[in-house]
Design an enzyme around this catalytic site. Structure first.
Site, mmCIF file in Angstrom:
data_model
loop_
_atom_site.group_PDB
_atom_site.id
_atom_site.type_symbol
_atom_site.label_atom_id
_atom_site.label_comp_id
_atom_site.label_asym_id
_atom_site.label_seq_id
_atom_site.Cartn_x
_atom_site.Cartn_y
_atom_site.Cartn_z
ATOM 1 N N GLY A 12 -70.432 -72.682 16.835
ATOM 2 C CA GLY A 12 -69.086 -72.478 17.353
ATOM 3 C C GLY A 12 -69.085 -72.238 18.846
ATOM 4 N N TYR A 147 -56.298 -63.483 8.640
ATOM 5 C CA TYR A 147 -57.275 -63.268 9.712
ATOM 6 C C TYR A 147 -57.316 -61.797 10.126
ATOM 7 C CZ TYR A 147 -59.780 -64.094 14.120
ATOM 8 O OH TYR A 147 -60.694 -64.069 15.145
ATOM 9 N N THR A 177 -60.498 -65.327 24.809
ATOM 10 C CA THR A 177 -61.661 -65.811 25.544
ATOM 11 C C THR A 177 -61.541 -67.324 25.734
ATOM 12 O OG1 THR A 177 -62.972 -64.084 24.478
ATOM 13 C CG2 THR A 177 -64.175 -65.841 25.537
ATOM 14 N N ARG A 188 -55.371 -72.952 20.203
ATOM 15 C CA ARG A 188 -55.192 -71.802 21.085
ATOM 16 C C ARG A 188 -54.594 -72.248 22.426
ATOM 17 N NH1 ARG A 188 -60.779 -68.578 19.697
ATOM 18 N NH2 ARG A 188 -61.537 -70.693 19.356
#
Length: 311
Positions: A12, A147, A177, A188
């Protein structure tokens, strides 16, 4: 003899950068990922190294790694809304069953384990900025609950193993981030804005864009993770960049940086989307001697170079 570290979610965005960091520090790295959301291309540059081993494995199943392990970093989980809304059961399982399996492995190996929690444990916060003592404002049955509650359970399970079994545990709460190796389609803010701007498409902002986020460059985050793992501190620690910005302003920054003529368009705000997000990093500063070094302008320039090659 080099110490050995197991990193889950190794293919990832964050996991691959952690593999790079620990190899650079002289560790033998065991990467593990089932490639559900990870990308093997993020770590293919590591395969020629004898210090790197990769297991294609789902951590919700029993985890076996031969030999000694000194450290475990649990970063396996869908992390973007587009992923965890599409894979709600897997998201819950990786932070519950997966965490249980890795804590059990840490207990068996006598390893120190760091788990990747998130600012989402604070939900749509009623306290600003968010400090570690804040318990959060989370809707457990809303769409984001799969989540948010998965990470809250992960923290509870981790502290139970620490308190009951004496396992050496560390908990990091990661705020927004960004950086190279983010998936262009992960939903995102940054990859969405940047990929749309580079393609000359309308840039999509949800709500009126007044909601805030605080963006931390990946190199800074990885350094905070490393420092926390090596510290003696066992309570959760926020790691993020406190430079807060509205999503409308952030979209405008990205469009300008890309030299794009994209227009900003507005879509309805998703349910339970946090209105504010800013870390209180007092603990990170005082306990770890950590604070972010890369400002947003520099971090966005580095990230743009990566995205230009992949659009």
């Amino acid at each position: 003899m080099a110490k050995r570290v197991l990193i889950t979610g190794a293919a990832g965005f964050l996991g691959s950068h952690l593999c790079d960091r620990f190899l650079a520090e002289g560790y033998e790295v065991i990467g593990m990922d089932n490639l559900l959301t990870g990308n093997i291309k993020n770590i293919e540059h590591l395969f020629p190294l004898k210090e790197f081993t990769f297991y294609n494995h789902d951590v919700t199943k029993f985890v076996h790694v031969p030999g000694e392990i000194d450290y475990i970093l649990h970063f396996a989980s869908p992390a973007s809304p587009i992923d965890y809304l599409k894979m709600p059961i897997q998201t819950l399982k990786v932070s519950s069953l997966g965490t249980h399996n890795l804590l059990g492995l840490a207990k068996a190996k006598g390893a120190r384990v760091l788990v990747a929690s998130t600012s989402e444990v604070y939900g749509d916060p009623l306290v600003h900025p968010q400090q570690e003592e804040y318990w959060g404002n989370v809707n457990p049955i809303g769409p984001r609950g799969v989540y948010d509650e998965a990470k809250r359970f992960m923290e509870s399970m981790t502290m139970a193993y620490h308190n009951f079994h004496g396992v050496q545990t560390r908990i990091i709460r990661i705020f927004n981030t960004y950086g190279p190796r983010m998936r262009l389609d992960d939903g995102r803010a940054l990859p969405t804005f940047m990929s749309q701007a580079l393609r000359g498409e309308d840039v999509t902002v949800y709500g009126d864009g007044s909601q805030t986020r605080s963006f931390c460059y990946v190199d800074d985050l990885v350094d905070g993770i490393y420092r926390l793992l090596m510290s003696d501190y066992t309570q959760p620690v926020n790691i993020g960049n406190p430079a807060e910005i509205t999503l409308k302003q952030f979209a405008e920054e990205v469009v300008a940086l890309c030299g794009s003529e994209s227009k900003i368009v507005y879509e309805p705000l998703p349910q339970d989307d946090p209105k504010q997000r800013q870390p209180d990093i007092t603990k990170a500063k005082s306990i770890l001697g950590w604070e972010p070094k890369v400002d947003r302008a520099e971090g966005l320039k580095r990230t743009l170079e990566y995205f230009k090659k992949h659009i």
